[in-house]
Scaffold this motif. Structure first.
Motif, PDB file in Angstrom:
ATOM      1  N   ARG A  71      -8.274  -1.014   5.336  1.00 39.53           N
ATOM      2  CA  ARG A  71      -8.486  -1.723   4.206  1.00 39.53           C
ATOM      3  C   ARG A  71      -7.872  -3.088   4.327  1.00 39.53           C
ATOM      4  NH1 ARG A  71      -5.171  -2.344  -0.014  1.00 39.53           N
ATOM      5  NH2 ARG A  71      -3.989  -0.701   0.357  1.00 39.53           N
ATOM      6  N   THR A 103      -6.870   7.564   4.638  1.00 35.61           N
ATOM      7  CA  THR A 103      -7.230   6.203   4.435  1.00 35.61           C
ATOM      8  C   THR A 103      -6.393   5.499   3.434  1.00 35.61           C
ATOM      9  OG1 THR A 103      -8.614   7.070   2.619  1.00 35.61           O
ATOM     10  CG2 THR A 103      -9.727   7.273   4.632  1.00 35.61           C
ATOM     11  N   GLN A 111     -10.493   1.739  -6.620  1.00 32.67           N
ATOM     12  CA  GLN A 111     -10.250   0.440  -6.037  1.00 32.67           C
ATOM     13  C   GLN A 111     -10.426   0.797  -4.365  1.00 32.67           C
ATOM     14  OE1 GLN A 111      -6.777  -0.977  -7.606  1.00 32.67           O
ATOM     15  NE2 GLN A 111      -7.571  -1.889  -9.367  1.00 32.67           N
ATOM     16  N   ASP A 112     -10.261   2.267  -4.154  1.00 33.96           N
ATOM     17  CA  ASP A 112     -10.300   2.240  -2.699  1.00 33.96           C
ATOM     18  C   ASP A 112     -11.687   2.165  -1.955  1.00 33.96           C
ATOM     19  OD1 ASP A 112      -7.684   2.886  -3.049  1.00 33.96           O
ATOM     20  OD2 ASP A 112      -8.116   5.208  -2.929  1.00 33.96           O
ATOM     21  N   ARG A 113     -11.600   1.329  -0.801  1.00 33.27           N
ATOM     22  CA  ARG A 113     -12.815   1.227   0.013  1.00 33.27           C
ATOM     23  C   ARG A 113     -13.442   2.749   0.377  1.00 33.27           C
ATOM     24  NH1 ARG A 113     -12.991   0.251   6.099  1.00 33.27           N
ATOM     25  NH2 ARG A 113     -15.077  -0.370   6.421  1.00 33.27           N
ATOM     26  N   VAL A 115     -15.564   4.635   2.931  1.00 31.33           N
ATOM     27  CA  VAL A 115     -16.098   4.536   4.287  1.00 31.33           C
ATOM     28  C   VAL A 115     -16.953   5.806   4.542  1.00 31.33           C
ATOM     29  CG1 VAL A 115     -15.611   4.549   6.994  1.00 31.33           C
ATOM     30  CG2 VAL A 115     -14.026   3.326   5.125  1.00 31.33           C
TER      31      VAL A 115
END
Length: 168
Positions: A71, A103, A111-113, A115
């Motif tokens: 991130r 991660t 809000q976390d990406r 993948v």
């Protein structure tokens, strides 16, 4: 549904565990109450996890996986036989191992990406010998509608098969 019963949240704001989660996330930008991805790796015949060359391949593979889940400038963190050579991370036949991929997180999963698992799997597999089987799983992929089974019987089957494979 079974996946509704696999809630891993024990968050109680203002408790010491909540403060510990926040401190872990502040320091490492991963972990805390966020569950890791689990990479299960089975090497082809003739390749053993404890061999120096295989361990170097694992180190390169997990480094690639950590970069794949980054991130911004923050890569993921990993725990694997390459970083913590413990017999508990290796199967009895010496060909199967697993690692944890944490991660990056802000502490707010919204809000976390996200993948795709295939990206993580490809990054890891691209650094390993031909014929190596790589599977990515974890609580998140098994309980999310997009990353695992969405019905109880399928999820139970995946848990049983994944557990058996990890012990093989």
């Amino acid at each position: 549904q079974l996946n509704a019963r696999l809630n891993q949240s024990f968050d109680i704001p203002g408790t010491r565990s909540d403060a510990a989660d926040a401190a872990i996330i502040a320091r490492y930008q991963s972990g805390g109450s966020e569950t890791p991805l689990v990479a299960v790796i089975r090497f082809p015949a003739g390749r053993m996890v404890r061999q120096a060359a295989v361990r170097a391949d694992l180190r390169a593979g997990f480094a690639a996986a950590a970069r794949a889940v980054r991130r911004g400038p923050v890569p993921g963190r990993v725990v694997s036989y390459a970083t913590a050579p413990s017999a508990s991370l290796v199967s009895a036949d010496g060909r199967t191992t697993f690692g944890l991929i944490f991660t990056p997180t802000t502490g707010n999963p919204v809000q976390d990406r996200v993948v795709p698992l295939t990206v993580v799997q490809h990054a890891l597999a691209s650094r390993l010998p031909a014929g190596t089987a790589v599977r990515i799983t974890g609580i998140g992929p098994l309980t999310d509608s997009g990353g695992g089974s969405s019905t109880g019987s399928e999820l139970a089957s995946e848990i049983i098969i994944g557990s058996a494979g990890a012990l093989a």
